[in-house]
Scaffold this active site. Structure first.
Site, short mmCIF file in Angstrom:
data_model
loop_
_atom_site.label_atom_id
_atom_site.label_comp_id
_atom_site.label_asym_id
_atom_site.label_seq_id
_atom_site.Cartn_x
_atom_site.Cartn_y
_atom_site.Cartn_z
N SER A 125 1.01 -1.28 0.04
CA SER A 125 -0.05 -0.02 0.01
C SER A 125 0.88 1.26 0.10
O SER A 125 2.10 1.33 0.48
CB SER A 125 -0.87 0.02 1.25
OG SER A 125 -1.40 1.15 1.58
N TYR A 150 -1.97 -1.65 10.95
CA TYR A 150 -2.25 -2.09 9.73
C TYR A 150 -1.26 -1.68 8.58
O TYR A 150 -0.63 -2.24 7.89
CB TYR A 150 -3.71 -1.51 8.95
CG TYR A 150 -3.89 -1.72 7.51
CD1 TYR A 150 -4.06 -2.90 7.08
CD2 TYR A 150 -3.50 -0.69 6.63
CE1 TYR A 150 -4.25 -3.26 5.42
CE2 TYR A 150 -4.00 -0.84 5.32
CZ TYR A 150 -4.18 -2.17 4.75
OH TYR A 150 -4.20 -2.36 3.50
N LYS A 154 1.93 -3.86 6.45
CA LYS A 154 2.53 -3.68 5.13
C LYS A 154 3.95 -3.46 5.14
O LYS A 154 4.58 -4.13 4.20
CB LYS A 154 1.65 -2.57 4.26
CG LYS A 154 -0.06 -2.98 4.20
CD LYS A 154 -0.14 -4.17 3.36
CE LYS A 154 -1.53 -4.64 3.54
NZ LYS A 154 -1.87 -5.85 2.81
N1 LIG Z 1 -8.86 -1.61 -0.87
C1 LIG Z 1 -7.87 -0.60 -0.68
O1 LIG Z 1 -8.03 0.43 -0.69
C2 LIG Z 1 -6.58 -1.47 -0.58
C3 LIG Z 1 -5.65 -0.27 -0.71
C4 LIG Z 1 -3.89 -0.76 -0.29
C5 LIG Z 1 -3.80 -2.13 -0.25
N2 LIG Z 1 -4.80 -3.04 0.00
C6 LIG Z 1 -4.52 -4.36 0.34
O2 LIG Z 1 -5.08 -5.11 -0.62
C7 LIG Z 1 -5.60 -6.36 -0.38
C8 LIG Z 1 -6.96 -6.80 -0.70
O3 LIG Z 1 -7.85 -5.52 -0.50
P1 LIG Z 1 -9.42 -5.72 -0.62
O4 LIG Z 1 -9.89 -4.19 -0.53
O5 LIG Z 1 -9.69 -6.51 -1.78
O6 LIG Z 1 -9.79 -6.45 0.49
P2 LIG Z 1 -11.16 -7.41 0.89
O7 LIG Z 1 -11.39 -7.25 2.31
O8 LIG Z 1 -12.20 -7.14 -0.13
O9 LIG Z 1 -10.55 -8.67 0.46
C9 LIG Z 1 -9.51 -9.44 1.30
C10 LIG Z 1 -10.19 -10.95 1.26
O10 LIG Z 1 -9.22 -11.73 2.19
C11 LIG Z 1 -10.07 -12.53 2.86
N3 LIG Z 1 -9.18 -12.82 4.08
C12 LIG Z 1 -9.09 -12.00 4.97
N4 LIG Z 1 -8.29 -12.98 6.14
C13 LIG Z 1 -8.10 -14.03 5.52
C14 LIG Z 1 -7.60 -15.37 6.19
N5 LIG Z 1 -6.92 -15.34 7.24
N6 LIG Z 1 -7.73 -16.53 5.57
C15 LIG Z 1 -8.19 -16.29 4.16
N7 LIG Z 1 -8.95 -15.34 3.58
C16 LIG Z 1 -8.91 -14.22 4.26
C17 LIG Z 1 -11.36 -11.90 3.22
O11 LIG Z 1 -12.39 -12.81 3.23
C18 LIG Z 1 -11.66 -10.97 1.98
O12 LIG Z 1 -12.31 -11.57 0.84
C19 LIG Z 1 -5.43 -6.46 1.19
O13 LIG Z 1 -4.24 -7.10 1.30
C20 LIG Z 1 -5.09 -4.96 1.55
O14 LIG Z 1 -4.66 -4.68 2.63
C21 LIG Z 1 -6.30 -2.62 -0.27
#
Ligand SMILES: NC(=O)c1ccc[n+]([C@@H]2O[C@H](COP(=O)([O-])OP(=O)(O)OC[C@H]3O[C@@H](n4cnc5c(N)ncnc54)[C@H](O)[C@@H]3O)[C@@H](O)[C@H]2O)c1
Length: 338
Positions: A125, A150, A154
């Protein structure tokens, strides 16, 4: 070619599964459904015509991760999205975040380190930069002390991968630093499904637009920006998803320059909160009820990406404009609420 997508039923994961399947990859998803629903599989099938394999596994259960890799010896690449991502919650429950975002990463890397060859893509991120001194932010900008557990997961995640790659030459990894993902697939079959009060601006805007929320609070109108509100780099989730496929192919085809690399994924354009609201008003034809309130602690003034490295080295560029991304987010909101 078999690819494991962890968190593949989540927001960014599901869009990436679509792009992987469009390119002919054989996808297997692990998700524990802690922040998603199995119904997302139907959306993926509606778009691609292919149902990806799905295993409901909590990656915190180390023995289940080991068992998965023992059964799927032909997995060649892993895209690791699974994580907890609510900044505020991470302050309340730091150990949950360290366990879910760091523990699971370690278990996956241990399994991949046993393989003759493995490719790993990590969801990082732009939070790692904090308030960067220079805009646009290049990948060599210093990593600043994290503002939340959080954000720390990262930073630590990137360090853990870099350290592992130093001693495991068969492991090749890319960390992708996302700016502000938004929007939905143009088919409106999949999109963002925030549980509870949205943490991100765009679903808050669309939920306010549809009447689920009375008013949007804009935190701070006195920042040193063009209109006083914070600047972010909003990137369409489909553009982001495509970058994952390109990054994975780079590793699978051994085109990487080092066995650990980092790329920013943004558009290179900063937009203020008020510009995002104006974009919503343009594409929806609705007036948004919003109020400018005090600044919120922890918010940085401005962050937008230098996209030069990703453009030159990955050959990838975000294609959608803010209005196009906003339109897709609005169409998705209307679909799920009806
Ligand atoms: N959305 C944003 O703004 C953003 C920005 C920067 C980084 N990220 C990173 O991108 C990644 C995806 O983000 P997203 O927005 O799609 O989030 P999201 O919550 O929609 O997707 C994450 C998925 O991981 C699953 N999950 C969580 N813990 C788990 C575990 N222990 N075992 C199995 N499954 C598990 C959840 O059920 C979910 O479906 C994350 O790592 C997040 O930190 C997101």
């Amino acid at each position: 070619m078999k690819v494991l997508v962890t968190g593949g039923l989540g927001f960014i994961g599901s869009h990436t599964v679509v792009e992987l399947q469009n390119k002919g990859f054989n996808v297997v998803i692990i998700d524990d459904l802690s922040n998603s629903s199995e119904k997302v599989l139907d959306g993926i099938v509606a778009i691609t015509g292919v149902k990806p394999a799905f295993e409901k596994i909590d990656l915190k259960e180390k023995s289940k991760v080991e068992d998965f890799f023992a059964r799927h010896t032909d997995v060649q690449g892993v895209i690791h999205f699974a994580a907890s991502k609510a900044v505020g919650e991470s302050v309340e429950k730091p150990l949950l975040y360290y366990e879910n975002n760091i523990g699971t990463l370690v278990y996956l890397l241990k399994e991949l380190s046993k393989k003759d060859k493995a490719s790993f893509i990590f969801s990082s991120s732009c939070t790692v930069y904090g308030q960067a001194d220079k805009m646009p932010i290049t990948e060599d900008a210093p990593v600043k002390t994290a503002e939340s557990p959080y954000g720390n997961t990262k930073q630590m995640g990137e360090e853990i991968i870099a350290d592992t790659c130093k001693v495991v030459p068969s492991l090749n990894a890319i960390a992708l630093r996302y700016f502000n993902p938004m929007g939905a697939h143009p088919s409106t079959e999949i999109g963002e499904l925030p549980i509870g009060v949205p943490q991100n601006l765009v679903p808050f805007i669309t939920q306010t637009g549809i009447g689920m929320r009375e008013q949007l609070s804009v935190f701070g109108g006195d920042y040193p920006t063009s209109d006083g509100t914070c600047v972010r780099d909003y990137i369409h989730v489909v553009d982001l998803a495509k970058a994952h496929v390109i990054a994975l192919e780079r590793l699978l085809e051994h085109k990487n320059d080092a066995n650990y690399e980092v790329f920013n994924l943004g558009t290179g354009t900063g937009s203020t909160v008020l510009e995002a609201i104006q974009s919503f008003e343009r594409v929806s034809g609705k007036k948004l009820n919003y109020e400018i309130v005090d600044r919120r602690p922890g918010d940085i003034t401005s962050a937008y990406a230098s996209t030069e490295k990703a453009n030159k080295i990955l050959g990838w560029k975000a294609e959608s404009t803010l209005d196009e991304a906003m339109k897709s987010a609005w169409e998705w909101e209307q679909k799920i609420r009806n």
